[in-house]
Design a protein around this motif. Structure first.
Motif, PDB file in Angstrom:
ATOM      1  N   UNK A  74       0.830  -1.206   0.000  1.00 42.84           N
ATOM      2  CA  UNK A  74       0.000   0.000   0.000  1.00 42.84           C
ATOM      3  C   UNK A  74       0.865   1.257   0.000  1.00 42.84           C
ATOM      4  N   UNK A  75       1.941   1.288   0.781  1.00 40.61           N
ATOM      5  CA  UNK A  75       2.796   2.475   0.822  1.00 40.61           C
ATOM      6  C   UNK A  75       3.492   2.701  -0.500  1.00 40.61           C
ATOM      7  N   UNK A  76       3.906   1.638  -1.166  1.00 42.01           N
ATOM      8  CA  UNK A  76       4.553   1.786  -2.457  1.00 42.01           C
ATOM      9  C   UNK A  76       3.555   2.239  -3.517  1.00 42.01           C
ATOM     10  N   UNK A  77       2.321   1.802  -3.412  1.00 37.88           N
ATOM     11  CA  UNK A  77       1.290   2.256  -4.352  1.00 37.88           C
ATOM     12  C   UNK A  77       1.062   3.754  -4.214  1.00 37.88           C
ATOM     13  N   UNK A  78       1.057   4.246  -2.980  1.00 36.01           N
ATOM     14  CA  UNK A  78       0.902   5.682  -2.763  1.00 36.01           C
ATOM     15  C   UNK A  78       2.097   6.457  -3.302  1.00 36.01           C
ATOM     16  N   UNK A  79       3.297   5.865  -3.172  1.00 33.21           N
ATOM     17  CA  UNK A  79       4.488   6.507  -3.728  1.00 33.21           C
ATOM     18  C   UNK A  79       4.382   6.617  -5.239  1.00 33.21           C
ATOM     19  N   UNK A  80       3.867   5.582  -5.887  1.00 33.83           N
ATOM     20  CA  UNK A  80       3.681   5.610  -7.337  1.00 33.83           C
ATOM     21  C   UNK A  80       2.695   6.702  -7.722  1.00 33.83           C
ATOM     22  N   UNK A  81       1.603   6.814  -6.979  1.00 30.22           N
ATOM     23  CA  UNK A  81       0.623   7.856  -7.277  1.00 30.22           C
ATOM     24  C   UNK A  81       1.227   9.252  -7.104  1.00 30.22           C
ATOM     25  N   UNK A  82       2.055   9.404  -6.069  1.00 25.64           N
ATOM     26  CA  UNK A  82       2.714  10.695  -5.853  1.00 25.64           C
ATOM     27  C   UNK A  82       3.642  11.026  -7.017  1.00 25.64           C
ATOM     28  N   UNK A  83       4.416  10.057  -7.479  1.00 22.92           N
ATOM     29  CA  UNK A  83       5.337  10.298  -8.579  1.00 22.92           C
ATOM     30  C   UNK A  83       4.594  10.548  -9.880  1.00 22.92           C
TER      31      UNK A  83
END
Length: 346
Positions: free
Chosen positions: A89-98
């Motif tokens: 989940x945290x990596x998915x949010x990082x992808x959305x941020x990028x």
């Protein structure tokens, strides 16, 4: 009275002497057999395990909680198929941020490009916004790669041999979750004692059997010998290529089955063979004309039931099985009826 005693003692002595003479001269009953001709096979025995020729462990690059396993043991999978997922989940949010940063950088770049075309700003500003866009795109690719590391995919077509883990379990980085067999048929990996490894060479034929399939024999060939042994077990690993080797999922031979292997070092046809029961060290007792004679022999291949005789014995000789203790040279003997039947059966 004294005379009677003397006579009785003399009678006892005479009887004992008569019994001793009778025992000495009475033929000894022995079991016998005749040497036979047959193949003498010199083999190195080892215990092996059936395994895939190519076995691939699939593990996450980063630790995390196991979200799902999407394949069952024994299932066939295709290259690129998702086998399991680690929570990200945290990596998915990082992808959305990028992704948001890439959109902003692209908008700024396109706006700057239009202003430079109208000569409102200098071209150097366009270079700056282009660099920011490329940096944002690189950050997005890095975030997507880290997220995709938590998707465990099949590196090649194969069969799921084993799954280690349940949803909700924390899986450290590098710990195997799925084990695949792919790309090649089954083989046998055997451990050969260090005392015998010098007699083993690549290309030697191997005869094998397993208790799981008692009515089947398997042929093979030595394919590889590991150059370094195990100092604890004092053995070397030998890889055996199965003849007509089945695929990992073909059956009935299965991965993990224990295999008794006999690596054939030499084979001599029409060798002179005697039952192992006939030998006492390096000698046999031969029954000839009702008398026993000890013969020194030179042994060749020694098996569990039969022994090859290289010299010291002829094919027509009659050897004694299980020679009794105390047997002596030139002692009278006769073959028992049970022995004759056994010799005929052999």
């Amino acid at each position: 009275m004294r005379r009677r005693t003397t006579i009785a003692i003399a009678a006892v002595v005479l009887v004992a002497v008569a019994v001793a003479i009778g025992w000495w001269r009475w033929p000894l009953g022995v079991q016998t057999a005749r040497p036979t001709r047959g193949p003498a096979i010199d083999a190195v025995y080892a215990t092996g395990v059936v395994e895939p020729t190519v076995m691939v462990p699939v593990a996450p690059r980063s630790g995390g909680r196991l979200a799902a396993i999407q394949v069952a043991e024994g299932a066939s999978v295709r290259r690129g198929q998702v086998l399991a997922r680690i929570e990200s989940a945290d990596l998915e949010q990082t992808v959305q941020e990028m992704e948001a940063r890439v959109r902003l950088a692209r908008t700024q770049y396109e706006r700057t490009r239009d202003l430079v075309a109208q000569k409102f700003i200098s071209p150097a500003e366009l270079d700056r916004t282009r660099t920011e866009l490329e940096a944002a795109q690189a950050g997005l690719r890095r975030a997507q790669a880290q997220r995709d590391y938590n998707l465990l995919v099949a590196p090649a077509d194969g069969v799921v041999l084993r799954r280690d883990g349940e949803p909700g379990q924390f899986i450290p980085a590098g710990q195997t979750v799925i084990t695949l067999a792919c790309c090649a048929p089954l083989r046998v990996s055997a451990e050969v004692d260090e005392e015998d490894i010098a007699r083993v060479a690549v290309g030697q034929k191997v005869a094998m059997r397993t208790d799981a399939l008692p009515n089947q024999l398997f042929d093979g060939e030595v394919a590889e010998i590991t150059p370094k042994g195990d100092p604890v077990s004092r053995s070397y690993r030998v890889r055996i290529r199965l003849g007509n080797a089945p695929a990992a999922a073909a059956g009935p031979l299965r991965t993990g089955m224990t295999m008794d292997t006999n690596i054939i070092v030499a084979r001599r046809e029409a060798a002179l063979l005697v039952p192992s029961r006939a030998l006492k060290g390096d000698a046999v007792w031969v029954l000839s004309d009702g008398r026993l004679h000890r013969r020194e022999v030179r042994k060749g291949v020694v098996g569990s039931e039969r022994v090859e005789i290289l010299s010291g014995l002829a094919e027509g000789d009659t050897v004694v099985l299980d020679p009794p203790e105390g047997v002596r040279e030139d002692q009278r003997a006769r073959a028992s009826s049970a022995a004759s039947a056994a010799s005929t059966a052999r």
